[in-house]
Design a protein around this motif. Structure first.
Motif, PDB file in Angstrom:
ATOM      1  N   LEU A 117      -0.793   1.752   3.430  1.00 57.24           N
ATOM      2  CA  LEU A 117       0.365   1.397   2.393  1.00 57.24           C
ATOM      3  C   LEU A 117       0.501   2.853   1.661  1.00 57.24           C
ATOM      4  CD1 LEU A 117       0.383  -2.126   1.212  1.00 57.24           C
ATOM      5  CD2 LEU A 117       2.115  -1.143   2.470  1.00 57.24           C
ATOM      6  N   THR A 118      -0.660   3.330   1.193  1.00 55.25           N
ATOM      7  CA  THR A 118      -0.622   4.588   0.501  1.00 55.25           C
ATOM      8  C   THR A 118      -0.230   5.753   1.375  1.00 55.25           C
ATOM      9  OG1 THR A 118      -2.358   3.702  -0.698  1.00 55.25           O
ATOM     10  CG2 THR A 118      -2.277   6.070  -0.977  1.00 55.25           C
ATOM     11  N   ILE A 119      -0.435   5.914   2.665  1.00 59.33           N
ATOM     12  CA  ILE A 119      -0.181   7.084   3.472  1.00 59.33           C
ATOM     13  C   ILE A 119       1.497   6.917   3.520  1.00 59.33           C
ATOM     14  CG2 ILE A 119       0.052   7.891   5.938  1.00 59.33           C
ATOM     15  CD1 ILE A 119      -2.784   7.220   5.909  1.00 59.33           C
ATOM     16  N   ILE A 120       1.969   5.733   3.720  1.00 58.15           N
ATOM     17  CA  ILE A 120       3.513   5.601   3.733  1.00 58.15           C
ATOM     18  C   ILE A 120       4.042   6.009   2.323  1.00 58.15           C
ATOM     19  CG2 ILE A 120       5.387   3.828   4.064  1.00 58.15           C
ATOM     20  CD1 ILE A 120       3.572   2.265   5.924  1.00 58.15           C
ATOM     21  N   LEU A 121       3.633   5.200   1.330  1.00 62.73           N
ATOM     22  CA  LEU A 121       4.027   5.783  -0.024  1.00 62.73           C
ATOM     23  C   LEU A 121       3.261   5.426  -0.908  1.00 62.73           C
ATOM     24  CD1 LEU A 121       7.996   4.636  -0.371  1.00 62.73           C
ATOM     25  CD2 LEU A 121       7.072   7.045  -0.476  1.00 62.73           C
ATOM     26  N   TYR A 122       3.023   6.236  -2.037  1.00 62.47           N
ATOM     27  CA  TYR A 122       2.178   5.826  -3.200  1.00 62.47           C
ATOM     28  C   TYR A 122       2.160   4.819  -3.755  1.00 62.47           C
ATOM     29  CZ  TYR A 122      -0.754   6.617  -7.295  1.00 62.47           C
ATOM     30  OH  TYR A 122      -1.748   6.518  -8.319  1.00 62.47           O
ATOM     31  N   VAL A 123       3.284   4.304  -4.170  1.00 66.92           N
ATOM     32  CA  VAL A 123       3.568   3.033  -5.128  1.00 66.92           C
ATOM     33  C   VAL A 123       3.107   1.578  -4.145  1.00 66.92           C
ATOM     34  CG1 VAL A 123       5.487   1.753  -6.259  1.00 66.92           C
ATOM     35  CG2 VAL A 123       5.407   4.215  -6.383  1.00 66.92           C
ATOM     36  N   PRO A 124       3.611   1.629  -3.078  1.00 67.00           N
ATOM     37  CA  PRO A 124       3.193   0.300  -2.536  1.00 67.00           C
ATOM     38  C   PRO A 124       1.589   0.084  -2.529  1.00 67.00           C
ATOM     39  CG  PRO A 124       5.140   1.214  -1.170  1.00 67.00           C
ATOM     40  CD  PRO A 124       4.557   2.328  -2.141  1.00 67.00           C
ATOM     41  N   GLY A 125       1.124   1.396  -2.146  1.00 68.21           N
ATOM     42  CA  GLY A 125      -0.522   1.360  -2.197  1.00 68.21           C
ATOM     43  C   GLY A 125      -1.116   1.062  -3.471  1.00 68.21           C
ATOM     44  N   LEU A 126      -0.372   1.673  -4.681  1.00 67.11           N
ATOM     45  CA  LEU A 126      -0.926   1.401  -5.822  1.00 67.11           C
ATOM     46  C   LEU A 126      -0.727  -0.183  -6.350  1.00 67.11           C
ATOM     47  CD1 LEU A 126      -2.140   2.384  -8.631  1.00 67.11           C
ATOM     48  CD2 LEU A 126       0.428   2.868  -9.199  1.00 67.11           C
ATOM     49  N   ILE A 127       0.365  -0.847  -5.854  1.00 68.79           N
ATOM     50  CA  ILE A 127       0.606  -2.174  -6.332  1.00 68.79           C
ATOM     51  C   ILE A 127      -0.424  -3.173  -5.496  1.00 68.79           C
ATOM     52  CG2 ILE A 127       2.356  -4.081  -5.739  1.00 68.79           C
ATOM     53  CD1 ILE A 127       4.465  -1.899  -6.420  1.00 68.79           C
ATOM     54  N   HIS A 128      -0.740  -2.486  -4.285  1.00 71.31           N
ATOM     55  CA  HIS A 128      -1.643  -3.565  -3.425  1.00 71.31           C
ATOM     56  C   HIS A 128      -3.058  -3.400  -4.064  1.00 71.31           C
ATOM     57  CE1 HIS A 128      -4.433  -4.156  -0.088  1.00 71.31           C
ATOM     58  NE2 HIS A 128      -3.483  -5.335   0.212  1.00 71.31           N
ATOM     59  N   ALA A 129      -3.461  -2.244  -4.697  1.00 74.58           N
ATOM     60  CA  ALA A 129      -4.838  -2.082  -5.169  1.00 74.58           C
ATOM     61  C   ALA A 129      -5.042  -2.739  -6.287  1.00 74.58           C
ATOM     62  CB  ALA A 129      -4.952  -0.345  -5.245  1.00 74.58           C
ATOM     63  N   VAL A 130      -3.758  -2.604  -6.985  1.00 75.15           N
ATOM     64  CA  VAL A 130      -4.066  -3.502  -8.412  1.00 75.15           C
ATOM     65  C   VAL A 130      -4.316  -4.895  -7.943  1.00 75.15           C
ATOM     66  CG1 VAL A 130      -2.875  -4.164 -10.523  1.00 75.15           C
ATOM     67  CG2 VAL A 130      -2.914  -1.677  -9.988  1.00 75.15           C
ATOM     68  N   TYR A 131      -3.369  -5.521  -7.145  1.00 75.25           N
ATOM     69  CA  TYR A 131      -3.333  -6.726  -6.739  1.00 75.25           C
ATOM     70  C   TYR A 131      -4.732  -7.109  -6.215  1.00 75.25           C
ATOM     71  CZ  TYR A 131      -2.554 -11.217  -4.213  1.00 75.25           C
ATOM     72  OH  TYR A 131      -2.706 -12.320  -3.731  1.00 75.25           O
ATOM     73  N   VAL A 132      -5.116  -6.292  -5.456  1.00 72.39           N
ATOM     74  CA  VAL A 132      -6.663  -6.903  -4.726  1.00 72.39           C
ATOM     75  C   VAL A 132      -7.486  -6.570  -5.621  1.00 72.39           C
ATOM     76  CG1 VAL A 132      -8.303  -5.778  -2.894  1.00 72.39           C
ATOM     77  CG2 VAL A 132      -5.845  -5.998  -2.391  1.00 72.39           C
ATOM     78  N   ASN A 133      -7.755  -5.386  -6.588  1.00 67.31           N
ATOM     79  CA  ASN A 133      -8.688  -5.392  -7.632  1.00 67.31           C
ATOM     80  C   ASN A 133      -8.831  -6.268  -8.739  1.00 67.31           C
ATOM     81  OD1 ASN A 133     -10.070  -3.507  -5.751  1.00 67.31           O
ATOM     82  ND2 ASN A 133      -9.378  -1.802  -7.065  1.00 67.31           N
ATOM     83  N   TYR A 134      -7.625  -6.637  -9.288  1.00 65.93           N
ATOM     84  CA  TYR A 134      -7.443  -7.149 -10.362  1.00 65.93           C
ATOM     85  C   TYR A 134      -6.680  -8.645 -10.450  1.00 65.93           C
ATOM     86  CZ  TYR A 134      -9.248  -2.938 -11.898  1.00 65.93           C
ATOM     87  OH  TYR A 134     -10.050  -1.646 -12.146  1.00 65.93           O
ATOM     88  N   MET A 135      -5.879  -8.943  -9.433  1.00 63.78           N
ATOM     89  CA  MET A 135      -5.383 -10.426  -9.240  1.00 63.78           C
ATOM     90  C   MET A 135      -6.001 -11.369  -8.642  1.00 63.78           C
ATOM     91  SD  MET A 135      -2.554 -10.042 -11.292  1.00 63.78           S
ATOM     92  CE  MET A 135      -1.608  -8.504 -12.081  1.00 63.78           C
ATOM     93  N   ARG A 136      -6.666 -10.983  -7.503  1.00 66.27           N
ATOM     94  CA  ARG A 136      -7.458 -11.749  -6.644  1.00 66.27           C
ATOM     95  C   ARG A 136      -8.643 -12.120  -7.213  1.00 66.27           C
ATOM     96  NH1 ARG A 136      -6.812 -10.694  -0.371  1.00 66.27           N
ATOM     97  NH2 ARG A 136      -8.098  -9.079  -0.715  1.00 66.27           N
TER      98      ARG A 136
END
Length: 52
Positions: A33-52
Protein backbone atom coordinates in the motif's frame (compact mmCIF):
# COMPACT_ATOMS: atom_id res chain seq x y z
CA UNK A 1 8.78 3.20 22.93
CA UNK A 2 5.21 4.21 21.88
CA UNK A 3 6.41 7.64 20.71
CA UNK A 4 9.07 6.02 18.52
CA UNK A 5 6.45 3.76 16.94
CA UNK A 6 4.20 6.77 16.31
CA UNK A 7 7.00 8.75 14.64
CA UNK A 8 8.00 5.74 12.54
CA UNK A 9 4.37 5.17 11.55
CA UNK A 10 3.99 8.72 10.29
CA UNK A 11 7.34 8.94 8.51
CA UNK A 12 7.56 5.41 7.12
CA UNK A 13 4.39 3.36 7.69
CA UNK A 14 5.88 -0.12 7.04
CA UNK A 15 8.57 0.55 9.63
CA UNK A 16 5.96 1.44 12.24
CA UNK A 17 4.05 -1.76 11.55
CA UNK A 18 7.24 -3.83 11.62
CA UNK A 19 8.31 -2.34 14.96
CA UNK A 20 5.01 -3.16 16.61
CA UNK A 21 4.01 -6.45 14.94
CA UNK A 22 7.12 -7.82 13.26
CA UNK A 23 7.55 -8.94 9.66
CA UNK A 24 4.21 -10.63 9.11
CA UNK A 25 1.24 -10.35 6.75
CA UNK A 26 0.28 -6.88 8.00
CA UNK A 27 3.77 -5.60 7.18
CA UNK A 28 3.61 -6.95 3.63
CA UNK A 29 0.16 -5.47 3.02
CA UNK A 30 1.33 -2.14 4.35
CA UNK A 31 4.48 -2.23 2.26
CA UNK A 32 2.47 -2.76 -0.93
CA UNK A 33 0.00 0.00 0.00
CA UNK A 34 2.83 2.41 0.77
CA UNK A 35 4.58 1.63 -2.53
CA UNK A 36 1.36 2.28 -4.44
CA UNK A 37 0.64 5.54 -2.57
CA UNK A 38 1.75 6.91 0.77
CA UNK A 39 -1.70 7.79 2.15
CA UNK A 40 -3.27 4.29 1.95
CA UNK A 41 -0.17 2.89 3.65
CA UNK A 42 -0.42 5.50 6.38
CA UNK A 43 -4.11 4.82 6.97
CA UNK A 44 -3.48 1.07 7.15
CA UNK A 45 -0.54 1.55 9.54
CA UNK A 46 -2.59 3.72 11.89
CA UNK A 47 -5.42 1.20 11.78
CA UNK A 48 -3.16 -1.79 12.45
CA UNK A 49 -1.11 -0.11 15.20
CA UNK A 50 -3.76 1.85 17.06
CA UNK A 51 -7.28 0.65 16.19
CA UNK A 52 -6.85 -3.11 16.38
Amino acid sequence: MPIIILIATVLLPPLGVALKHGLNRDFLINLVLTIILYVPGLIHAVYVNYMR
